[in-house]
Design a protein around this motif. Sequence first.
Motif, short mmCIF file in Angstrom:
data_model
loop_
_atom_site.label_atom_id
_atom_site.label_comp_id
_atom_site.label_asym_id
_atom_site.label_seq_id
_atom_site.Cartn_x
_atom_site.Cartn_y
_atom_site.Cartn_z
N PRO A 68 0.80 -1.24 -0.07
CA PRO A 68 0.05 -0.13 -0.17
C PRO A 68 0.82 1.36 0.09
N PHE A 69 0.53 2.15 -0.88
CA PHE A 69 1.28 3.35 -1.02
C PHE A 69 0.47 4.34 -0.47
N SER A 70 1.08 5.54 0.01
CA SER A 70 0.10 6.49 0.59
C SER A 70 -0.01 7.72 -0.53
N VAL A 71 -0.91 7.91 -0.88
CA VAL A 71 -1.44 9.21 -1.86
C VAL A 71 -1.21 10.32 -1.02
N ASP A 122 -7.81 -3.13 -2.11
CA ASP A 122 -8.33 -2.73 -0.76
C ASP A 122 -8.05 -1.25 -0.44
N PHE A 123 -9.00 -0.57 -0.33
CA PHE A 123 -8.80 0.91 0.25
C PHE A 123 -9.32 1.31 1.38
N TYR A 177 -13.09 4.12 6.92
CA TYR A 177 -13.94 3.86 5.94
C TYR A 177 -13.26 2.88 5.00
N ILE A 178 -13.83 1.71 5.02
CA ILE A 178 -12.90 0.67 4.17
C ILE A 178 -13.63 -0.01 3.07
N ALA A 199 -4.36 -0.70 -1.69
CA ALA A 199 -3.29 -1.71 -1.83
C ALA A 199 -4.22 -2.43 -3.29
N LEU A 200 -3.35 -2.64 -4.47
CA LEU A 200 -3.74 -3.02 -5.50
C LEU A 200 -3.16 -4.17 -6.09
#
Length: 1022
Positions: A511-514, A577-578, A584-585, A521-522
């Motif tokens: 997961p990277f942080s925008v 997964d966001f 908020y998932i 996570a993609l």
Amino acid sequence: MKVKKLFGTLVFVLLSIASVQSQEKTITGTILDQTGTPLPGVNIIVQGTANGTQSDFDGNYAITASIGQTLVFTYLGQRTTQREVGAQNVINVQMEEDAQALEEVVVTGSASGKSLKELSFALGQVKNELLENVPATSAAAALQGKVSGVSISSPGGQPGSNVSIQLRTANSLSTGQDPLVIVDGVILEGGLADINTEDIDRIEIAKGAAGASLYGSRAANGVIQIFTKRGKGNNKINVTYRSELGVKEITSKYDLATTHRFKLTADGSAFDLTSGSREVDDDGLSDNRYPIGNIFNYQDEIFTTGVFNTHYASISGGDEKTRYLFSYQRLQDEGIYVLVDDYRRDNFRLNLDNNLSDKISVKTSLFYSNSNRDAAINSGTTVGILFPALITEPIYDWNAVNEEDGSPYNFDSNTFDPNIKNPLYTLANNDKSEKRNRVLGNVALDYRVTPWLKLNGSYSYDFENNTFQDYIPKGYLSDDPDGQAQNIGFIQRSNFNGRAQNTRFNALFSPFSVDSDYNLALRFSYLHERYESEFNNSEGYNLAVSGIRSLDNITDSPSVSSQAQEILTDSYFVIADFDYKDKYIFSGVARREGSSLFGPNTRWANYFRTSLAYRVTEDIQIPGVQELKLRASYGTAGIRPSYEMRFETFLLRNGSPTRATIGNNDLRPAKTGELELGLNMNFLDRFSFEFNYVKAKTEDQILRVPLSAAAGFSAQWRNAGEIDATTYEASLNANIIKSDNVSWDLGIVWDKSEQKVSQLDVPAYLTGPGTQETTLFRIEEGQNFGVMYGNDFITSLSDLPAGSNASDFVVNSAGFVVDQATGETPVRRADASGNEFFVIGDITPDFRMGINTTFNYKNVSLYALFDWKQGGDIYNKTKQWLYRDGRHTDITSGLPYNFYQGLYNVNLPSSAFVEDGSFVKLRELSLYYTLKGESLGSVANFIDTMKFGFVGRNLLTFTNYSGFDPEITHQSESNRANLTTRDTDGIGNDPNTPGGDPNIFKVDNFPYPTTKTYSFSVQLTF
């Protein structure tokens, strides 16, 4: 002037950029864990940017950042750490272990490892601590009573047998309910009987399509993923040795009749044979004593107290570059039948992890199992052993020698029923053996291209080899189990090879942080599955020489048969997964899958999932509530047809083919759509609670549809039905007491399910174990899946058929309506049209519950697991046979023997043998005392801990069920070994249920009895 202003502005901008660049600098440092060990692979990112890196083997890192920016350090199992960049150029970090995160991280159904708090669908979990209390002999049995929505059906206590698992409800009418099982990345084709629990670190269970959509057409029955233990990079060698020695015995015995209905001579010394045979006494009651002499209990003749023992050893360790675990387990189990060799299993495991560089790592898992089992007692011959032990009148000495050749165990001692043979002779002389070899392997390569992109490739392998031999020697006296082999002998040899190979490629945007509040996570994946199997069988009669077990010893023409399969599947899928601020998932899955099992016109199938969760307590403070999460998920998953279903099939007998089923180019996998609503709550700092409501519909049921004679084939496999299912699940975990010296933990799981056939595009039919005349499970639109149909013997005069005179009937002491004149004829229910075929039972329980508790006081630990099933009917076929032969103790109750013959109903399904299967079991019990530190005395120099324990399994059962045990299945086993054994018990399987379905067909038909065990164990760690 304008030129001057423009030039001045340009100079100002350049100076500003230079000023900013002058503040940007390279930050270096070393990252350690809480013990001071360097941590490789730690993610470091400049907060609010995409600028990031990772620490190397020695925990060192370097990254560019400006004064005032914040560095964020993240690592699995460690607390996230932040450091602000100031004037310094070196920032060293010592991270702290996040024990809660380490325990709760799960991977099943997600793009990458996630905390349970961040999941938007239900996922069951069994941790190593619970498994170690009472190690089960197989991984499947370890789930029993520990997870809500999990039903385990065991074929009794037979060592080495597979256990059938059902997650939530039954979704398939024809292909069984077994879930997909994955062990260390290996998708299993064989069963779980080979996997020992001492190696298991944790088990994750996605119980339905909502959580298992990621796994496509194999996942409608859910997914079980097993993770084994791995080495730790703590620069220490860890050695564990555990040994357990115990005994096992049957949980109960049948209370059989010790009187009979036949006339005796005047002095009672013998049966009255004046007419040439035995005659029934005039009063018709079974109250006459047997002639003077020994009265035998054949259950004591065939059952024994078996000894079992296990030895387990593991060595693990490693450093920051390489971690390893090697283990070995030896299991020996005598079982509970006499004259049967013990079951032996040797398991070897090697798990190896290597960091080749700071970006590349390799993860390897290798497992080998070798087992040997005496197959004299298997799914086919249990009836042939237990049946005569219960049916035979107790007047014959089974240990007497045979008059024909002086060999022991007189095979034809039963003078009044020559068809029933002495099973001890069979066990002693009919030699059956089964050997199994199993290899599981997985190798995975990870390449972290950037801090936010990881590529992964893996190859897994599941190889299974089963060999079976059946040998009946020349000169064999009995015509049981095979009349053709009497005196001339028989040899059968079978070999099965199954090989599954799976290749997977993943691209993980991990997961990277925008922005500091948004996380994504993609994962994009491709999976290729290849499964190949072959089965060969040779057998023949009339051996030339006694004692030679070669097929060349067969003088008659041997019979040869074979079978081969190849199945190919390709799948493409993406999962996202966001979350926003961890409260908020969202999770989404899309999968497209093509398989050679699907018809050519329907080669590809699509599956998806979307799920949402809201962590309420991140926004709203609720007194006493630490966590409240609401979830909603909808997903689809499938059930594949079996290999032969889409093809034209023929029966080949003596070289002549006969048409069986016509092919179907449009055959599709069945598809389950499941809605799951749930909540999770942690409260009072001691309790965690979960509740799920699940609604599922499985469409396109795969059924064998009968065809008219004009078609040239008898049937075709089609998509022809639907099942609707509803499930309620709840679980509660509590830390009731937690202090330095005392702790008390309690776990409760509960579930309630039902399934109904909502649509059926074929005529209603009977199915289940037995012959066509004796099957009792009816598949009918509008009925529950699992209802029993048969003749209903009424218990109230108000239920008498229309036109009956109530004064001619009476309710007898057994509770049945009978004719008043003789009391011998029970009355069957009939409707106005004369139909006597009704619903007489339903396997669906009211609920299931498991309660586990662990109490620790200083060095003493007490653990117990209670398992409760309320409701759910069982058909007691064993009792029905005992009624026929006058051997059940009910026969001696003072009612006429012919009354019980009426209930026997000529072996047709009868309500008299439908019993409530409720029970409460003390499933597991253990008591341990642990020595460590100073309490070990002088041995503390080389032993870290020493643990002694008492272990019990199935110690107590509380039930009103009259058979051996209310946990019953019919005689089918869901493993490859069934391909290698002859069907000697006469129990067929309806063509709509290949291999049978032990989870649904609760029929007690002389099964291998459930056992209870008592054992002592010792465990040493170095």
